[in-house]
Design an enzyme around this catalytic site. Structure first.
Site, PDB file in Angstrom:
ATOM      1  N   LYS A  42      24.176   3.713 -30.793  1.00 30.13           N
ATOM      2  CA  LYS A  42      25.226   4.287 -31.648  1.00 30.13           C
ATOM      3  C   LYS A  42      24.661   5.131 -32.794  1.00 30.13           C
ATOM      4  O   LYS A  42      25.292   6.099 -33.216  1.00 30.13           O
ATOM      5  CB  LYS A  42      26.131   3.178 -32.200  1.00 30.13           C
ATOM      6  CG  LYS A  42      27.019   2.552 -31.116  1.00 30.13           C
ATOM      7  CD  LYS A  42      27.992   1.537 -31.676  1.00 30.13           C
ATOM      8  CE  LYS A  42      28.763   0.861 -30.551  1.00 30.13           C
ATOM      9  NZ  LYS A  42      29.743  -0.115 -31.018  1.00 30.13           N
ATOM     10  N   ASP A  59      34.230  11.873 -40.936  1.00 32.48           N
ATOM     11  CA  ASP A  59      33.843  11.172 -42.170  1.00 32.48           C
ATOM     12  C   ASP A  59      33.464   9.730 -41.861  1.00 32.48           C
ATOM     13  O   ASP A  59      32.501   9.194 -42.407  1.00 32.48           O
ATOM     14  CB  ASP A  59      35.013  11.159 -43.169  1.00 32.48           C
ATOM     15  CG  ASP A  59      35.263  12.541 -43.741  1.00 32.48           C
ATOM     16  OD1 ASP A  59      34.408  13.432 -43.535  1.00 32.48           O
ATOM     17  OD2 ASP A  59      36.315  12.726 -44.383  1.00 32.48           O
ATOM     18  N   ASP A  74      35.372   2.446 -33.475  1.00 35.02           N
ATOM     19  CA  ASP A  74      35.279   0.986 -33.623  1.00 35.02           C
ATOM     20  C   ASP A  74      36.083   0.518 -34.844  1.00 35.02           C
ATOM     21  O   ASP A  74      36.780  -0.500 -34.786  1.00 35.02           O
ATOM     22  CB  ASP A  74      33.818   0.550 -33.799  1.00 35.02           C
ATOM     23  CG  ASP A  74      33.060   0.493 -32.483  1.00 35.02           C
ATOM     24  OD1 ASP A  74      33.704   0.310 -31.425  1.00 35.02           O
ATOM     25  OD2 ASP A  74      31.822   0.617 -32.501  1.00 35.02           O
ATOM     26  N   GLY A 123      27.631 -10.756 -41.289  1.00 34.05           N
ATOM     27  CA  GLY A 123      26.761  -9.903 -40.488  1.00 34.05           C
ATOM     28  C   GLY A 123      26.505  -8.591 -41.213  1.00 34.05           C
ATOM     29  O   GLY A 123      27.309  -8.176 -42.070  1.00 34.05           O
ATOM     30  N   ALA A 144      27.796  -3.313 -36.087  1.00 33.26           N
ATOM     31  CA  ALA A 144      29.230  -3.602 -36.039  1.00 33.26           C
ATOM     32  C   ALA A 144      29.760  -3.865 -37.449  1.00 33.26           C
ATOM     33  O   ALA A 144      30.865  -3.425 -37.804  1.00 33.26           O
ATOM     34  CB  ALA A 144      29.486  -4.801 -35.135  1.00 33.26           C
ATOM     35  N   ARG A 181      19.157  -7.129 -45.869  1.00 35.05           N
ATOM     36  CA  ARG A 181      19.905  -6.216 -44.993  1.00 35.05           C
ATOM     37  C   ARG A 181      21.350  -6.068 -45.504  1.00 35.05           C
ATOM     38  O   ARG A 181      21.912  -4.973 -45.491  1.00 35.05           O
ATOM     39  CB  ARG A 181      19.900  -6.806 -43.575  1.00 35.05           C
ATOM     40  CG  ARG A 181      19.915  -5.750 -42.517  1.00 35.05           C
ATOM     41  CD  ARG A 181      19.741  -6.373 -41.153  1.00 35.05           C
ATOM     42  NE  ARG A 181      20.088  -5.405 -40.131  1.00 35.05           N
ATOM     43  CZ  ARG A 181      20.415  -5.719 -38.893  1.00 35.05           C
ATOM     44  NH1 ARG A 181      20.415  -6.981 -38.508  1.00 35.05           N
ATOM     45  NH2 ARG A 181      20.719  -4.780 -38.030  1.00 35.05           N
TER      46      ARG A 181
HETATM   47  P1  NAP Z   1      23.290  -6.216 -34.400  1.00 32.15           P
HETATM   48  O1  NAP Z   1      23.195  -4.865 -35.044  1.00 32.15           O
HETATM   49  O2  NAP Z   1      22.189  -6.711 -33.544  1.00 32.15           O
HETATM   50  O3  NAP Z   1      23.549  -7.279 -35.605  1.00 32.15           O
HETATM   51  C1  NAP Z   1      23.550  -8.670 -35.338  1.00 32.15           C
HETATM   52  C2  NAP Z   1      24.003  -9.445 -36.575  1.00 32.15           C
HETATM   53  O4  NAP Z   1      24.059 -10.842 -36.212  1.00 32.15           O
HETATM   54  C3  NAP Z   1      23.046  -9.347 -37.764  1.00 32.15           C
HETATM   55  O5  NAP Z   1      23.802  -9.393 -38.958  1.00 32.15           O
HETATM   56  C4  NAP Z   1      22.194 -10.604 -37.605  1.00 32.15           C
HETATM   57  O6  NAP Z   1      21.670 -11.085 -38.824  1.00 32.15           O
HETATM   58  C5  NAP Z   1      23.235 -11.580 -37.113  1.00 32.15           C
HETATM   59  N1  NAP Z   1      22.611 -12.696 -36.408  1.00 32.15           N
HETATM   60  C6  NAP Z   1      22.052 -12.675 -35.167  1.00 32.15           C
HETATM   61  N2  NAP Z   1      21.552 -13.896 -34.871  1.00 32.15           N
HETATM   62  C7  NAP Z   1      21.795 -14.700 -35.935  1.00 32.15           C
HETATM   63  C8  NAP Z   1      21.525 -16.066 -36.224  1.00 32.15           C
HETATM   64  N3  NAP Z   1      20.896 -16.865 -35.350  1.00 32.15           N
HETATM   65  N4  NAP Z   1      21.948 -16.579 -37.420  1.00 32.15           N
HETATM   66  C9  NAP Z   1      22.591 -15.775 -38.316  1.00 32.15           C
HETATM   67  N5  NAP Z   1      22.874 -14.470 -38.100  1.00 32.15           N
HETATM   68  C10 NAP Z   1      22.478 -13.942 -36.920  1.00 32.15           C
HETATM   69  O7  NAP Z   1      24.592  -6.317 -33.489  1.00 32.15           O
HETATM   70  P2  NAP Z   1      25.970  -5.511 -33.647  1.00 32.15           P
HETATM   71  O8  NAP Z   1      25.916  -4.262 -32.853  1.00 32.15           O
HETATM   72  O9  NAP Z   1      26.267  -5.399 -35.104  1.00 32.15           O
HETATM   73  O10 NAP Z   1      27.011  -6.481 -32.910  1.00 32.15           O
HETATM   74  C11 NAP Z   1      27.407  -7.723 -33.471  1.00 32.15           C
HETATM   75  C12 NAP Z   1      28.442  -8.383 -32.558  1.00 32.15           C
HETATM   76  O11 NAP Z   1      29.670  -7.636 -32.559  1.00 32.15           O
HETATM   77  C13 NAP Z   1      28.006  -8.479 -31.091  1.00 32.15           C
HETATM   78  O12 NAP Z   1      28.366  -9.750 -30.584  1.00 32.15           O
HETATM   79  C14 NAP Z   1      28.802  -7.384 -30.417  1.00 32.15           C
HETATM   80  O13 NAP Z   1      29.046  -7.657 -29.060  1.00 32.15           O
HETATM   81  C15 NAP Z   1      30.095  -7.422 -31.227  1.00 32.15           C
HETATM   82  N6  NAP Z   1      30.879  -6.164 -31.166  1.00 32.15           N
HETATM   83  C16 NAP Z   1      32.146  -6.224 -30.676  1.00 32.15           C
HETATM   84  C17 NAP Z   1      32.936  -5.079 -30.635  1.00 32.15           C
HETATM   85  C18 NAP Z   1      34.348  -5.165 -30.124  1.00 32.15           C
HETATM   86  O14 NAP Z   1      34.927  -4.116 -29.810  1.00 32.15           O
HETATM   87  N7  NAP Z   1      34.938  -6.333 -30.061  1.00 32.15           N
HETATM   88  C19 NAP Z   1      32.416  -3.850 -31.074  1.00 32.15           C
HETATM   89  C20 NAP Z   1      31.102  -3.813 -31.575  1.00 32.15           C
HETATM   90  C21 NAP Z   1      30.350  -4.988 -31.615  1.00 32.15           C
HETATM   91  P3  NAP Z   1      20.221 -10.583 -39.375  1.00 32.15           P
HETATM   92  O15 NAP Z   1      20.446  -9.258 -40.051  1.00 32.15           O
HETATM   93  O16 NAP Z   1      19.794 -11.666 -40.301  1.00 32.15           O
HETATM   94  O17 NAP Z   1      19.314 -10.447 -38.165  1.00 32.15           O
END
Ligand code: NAP
Length: 271
Positions: free
Chosen positions: A66, A78, A102, A126, A130, A155
């Site tokens: 992305k 924007d 999104d 988080g 996302a 972060r």
């Molecule tokens: P990402 O950039 O990899 O970010 C992952 C986040 O999860 C980070 O804040 C990370 O914290 C945290 N995390 C991971 N493991 C952890 C743990 N064991 N304990 C505490 N925090 C933890 O992923 P993303 O792209 O933002 O996606 C996040 C989620 O949203 C995914 O499950 C994705 O499938 C979902 N999503 C859904 C949609 C939808 O349309 N429904 C759209 C987009 C994303 P740290 O910074 O500390 O590593």
């Protein structure tokens, strides 16, 4: 001529977007198709150039591309600029237009429980891609305050600092939850049925809407606990379908047809 669009990611086989878009295409009787495209991890820009050369109309973009999608664009909305990421690229007249649907998808999903960004403070658990998209959309829609809570505090701090004064990082979820109007899980915790993020719902008003971006399973541990305390809840599938609608319109020049149960289609494809 058949109009081709699709979704680019790596991995991509799990994506529900082809099922949703192709159901809309069929119901609208369009001469069109929506395909999954697996791009190499180290060759996104070249892959997009190739799709453009083949006459593809545009693509959605998912993990992990992305941010690169925004970088290959010749113009960006924007919201995509503020989010620092794009999930939609439209190829037109030699241009690559980037947008981020999104955030609007998230807000549409939350609206099903009557939530508006102006209702009160928003908590995002988080600080990944996302979370950034959600925070940017809430800011642009007039949220009075967005509170970021993340395992890696630096972060969260960096995300908050980049989005302006209405976004703040919090160390303790207890403090962030107080007087929250909405609480969103944007971590990957809970995916596949595991435990969700730490969430002291007892510190939040009972009226706070609770949403989980994770949609596998549909009812996550996080949503289950929130519902157990009486919170209105919204699942991640509502957001996925919400982001698909403006994408469909951008590719095919018309909104998705009424009468398609996109949720049932997505659930069928999930099995
Ligand atoms: P990402 O950039 O990899 O970010 C992952 C986040 O999860 C980070 O804040 C990370 O914290 C945290 N995390 C991971 N493991 C952890 C743990 N064991 N304990 C505490 N925090 C933890 O992923 P993303 O792209 O933002 O996606 C996040 C989620 O949203 C995914 O499950 C994705 O499938 C979902 N999503 C859904 C949609 C939808 O349309 N429904 C759209 C987009 C994303 P740290 O910074 O500390 O590593």
């Amino acid at each position: 001529m058949t109009v081709t669009a699709g979704v680019v990611g790596n991995p991509i086989a799990h994506s529900l977007s082809p099922a949703i878009h192709n159901a809309w295409i069929a119901a609208a009787g369009l001469d069109a198709e929506y395909q999954p495209f697996l791009a190499p991890l180290d060759g996104f820009a070249a892959f997009i150039a190739d799709l453009r050369g083949k006459g593809v109309r545009g693509v959605n973009v998912t993990i992990p591309f992305k941010e690169e999608a925004l970088a290959v664009a010749t113009s960006a909305s924007d919201l995509a600029q503020l989010a620092g990421a794009a999930n939609l690229l439209v190829f037109e007249n030699g241009e690559v237009r980037a947008d981020n649907t999104d955030g609007p998808g998230l807000l549409e999903a939350l609206a099903t429980e009557g939530f508006k960004a102006t209702d009160g403070p928003a908590v995002i658990l988080g600080a990944g891609g996302a979370a950034r998209g959600a925070a940017a959309a809430l800011v642009l829609a007039g949220s009075p305050q967005v509170r970021i809570v993340n395992r890696t505090r630096e972060r969260a701090h960096a995300l908050a600092a980049s989005l302006g004064e209405t976004v703040t990082d919090y160390q303790r979820a207890e403090d962030a939850f107080a007087d929250a109007a909405v609480i969103i899980n944007a971590t990957s915790l809970g995916l596949g049925g595991g435990e969700g993020p730490y969430a002291p719902f007892e510190c939040a008003p009972g009226s706070a809407v609770v949403m989980d971006m994770v949609y596998k399973p549909l009812v996550t541990d996080f949503l289950d606990k929130a519902a157990g305390r009486g919170h209105p809840t919204v699942d991640g599938l509502a957001m996925l379908i919400g982001q698909a609608k403006p994408s469909f319109e951008a590719f095919f020049g018309r909104p998705p047809p009424a009468g398609v149960d996109a949720r049932a289609v997505a659930l069928g494809a999930m099995r």
